[in-house]
Scaffold this motif. Structure first.
Motif, PDB file in Angstrom:
ATOM      1  N   THR A  78       1.246  -0.222  10.921  1.00  0.00           N
ATOM      2  CA  THR A  78       0.563   0.577   9.988  1.00  0.00           C
ATOM      3  C   THR A  78      -0.553   0.258   9.220  1.00  0.00           C
ATOM      4  OG1 THR A  78       2.854   1.766   9.498  1.00  0.00           O
ATOM      5  CG2 THR A  78       1.235   2.143   7.885  1.00  0.00           C
ATOM      6  N   TRP A  79      -1.523   0.987   9.248  1.00  0.00           N
ATOM      7  CA  TRP A  79      -2.787   0.602   8.615  1.00  0.00           C
ATOM      8  C   TRP A  79      -2.380   0.379   7.123  1.00  0.00           C
ATOM      9  CZ3 TRP A  79      -8.021   0.714  10.359  1.00  0.00           C
ATOM     10  CH2 TRP A  79      -7.975   1.302  11.707  1.00  0.00           C
ATOM     11  N   ALA A  80      -3.120  -0.512   6.286  1.00  0.00           N
ATOM     12  CA  ALA A  80      -3.193  -1.010   5.134  1.00  0.00           C
ATOM     13  C   ALA A  80      -4.455  -0.990   4.571  1.00  0.00           C
ATOM     14  CB  ALA A  80      -2.117  -2.156   4.885  1.00  0.00           C
ATOM     15  N   ALA A  81      -4.673  -0.468   3.420  1.00  0.00           N
ATOM     16  CA  ALA A  81      -6.143  -0.306   2.791  1.00  0.00           C
ATOM     17  C   ALA A  81      -6.280  -1.514   1.694  1.00  0.00           C
ATOM     18  CB  ALA A  81      -6.660   0.868   2.245  1.00  0.00           C
ATOM     19  N   GLN A  82      -7.094  -2.137   1.438  1.00  0.00           N
ATOM     20  CA  GLN A  82      -7.315  -3.029   0.305  1.00  0.00           C
ATOM     21  C   GLN A  82      -8.569  -2.576  -0.583  1.00  0.00           C
ATOM     22  OE1 GLN A  82      -7.898  -7.148   1.743  1.00  0.00           O
ATOM     23  NE2 GLN A  82      -6.319  -7.225   3.099  1.00  0.00           N
TER      24      GLN A  82
END
Length: 187
Positions: A78-82
């Motif tokens: 799953t994509w995870a943003a910072q």
């Protein structure tokens, strides 16, 4: 701020439910071979420890190619943003060949929710492989410009509150080239 990738750990990868590669992967135009690996057998970098590992980038680019690190959850599915909005820039060590090859670093900022493809905006900084050996490439975010890559990305500005990854690439290597990357840092 600080180190994001020092390449001491394996280059993790996976894919989301739409088969979009996450973690470390390569990209190319289909006619330009490119590979990445983690290597402890590389030209020595000034000040490094004896057991230092780096990212080895081997390519023979006729159109476009490179590698990316797309941020994901611990399961790499799953994509995870910072959020980098409080930071001023990035830097990394590059071992080049002095070949004159035009290169770029991209930051993948903001993508549409529930997208079925990689539609993150690209903001880039161009530089040349004009130094043989190791050098520090330092990039203030305010010097990066939007790169249109034809992926239907939002066009809402470089706000850095939802960064989904980064990558390094080139448009032509004029023959086989090997580069090494180490200590990708935020400041």
């Amino acid at each position: 701020a600080g180190g994001l990738h020092d390449f001491e750990a394996p280059l993790e990868s996976g894919e989301d439910r739409y088969s979009i590669p996450l973690g470390f992967s390569t990209f190319s135009d289909g006619k330009s071979p490119v590979s990445i690996s983690r290597s402890d057998n590389h030209p020595p970098r000034p000040g490094e420890t004896d057991d230092n590992s780096v990212l080895k980038l081997e390519m023979d680019v006729k159109g476009w190619a490179g590698f990316v690190s797309l941020f994901a959850n611990a399961d790499m599915d799953t994509w995870a943003a910072q959020d980098w909005s409080a930071l001023d820039g990035l830097s990394f060590c590059l071992h080049g060949n002095g070949s004159g090859t035009g290169m770029y670093v991209h930051v993948f900022d903001n993508r549409s929710r529930c997208s079925r493809w990689d539609d993150a905006e690209r903001y880039g900084f161009a530089f040349r492989d004009d130094v043989p050996g190791w050098r520090l490439v330092t990039v203030p975010f305010h010097e990066m410009t939007r790169a249109e890559v034809g992926n239907g990305a939002p066009d809402d500005g470089f706000n850095l509150t939802s960064v989904h990854g980064w990558g390094i690439g080139t448009l032509d290597t004029d023959g086989p080239q090997t580069f090494y990357v180490d200590d990708f840092r935020l400041w």
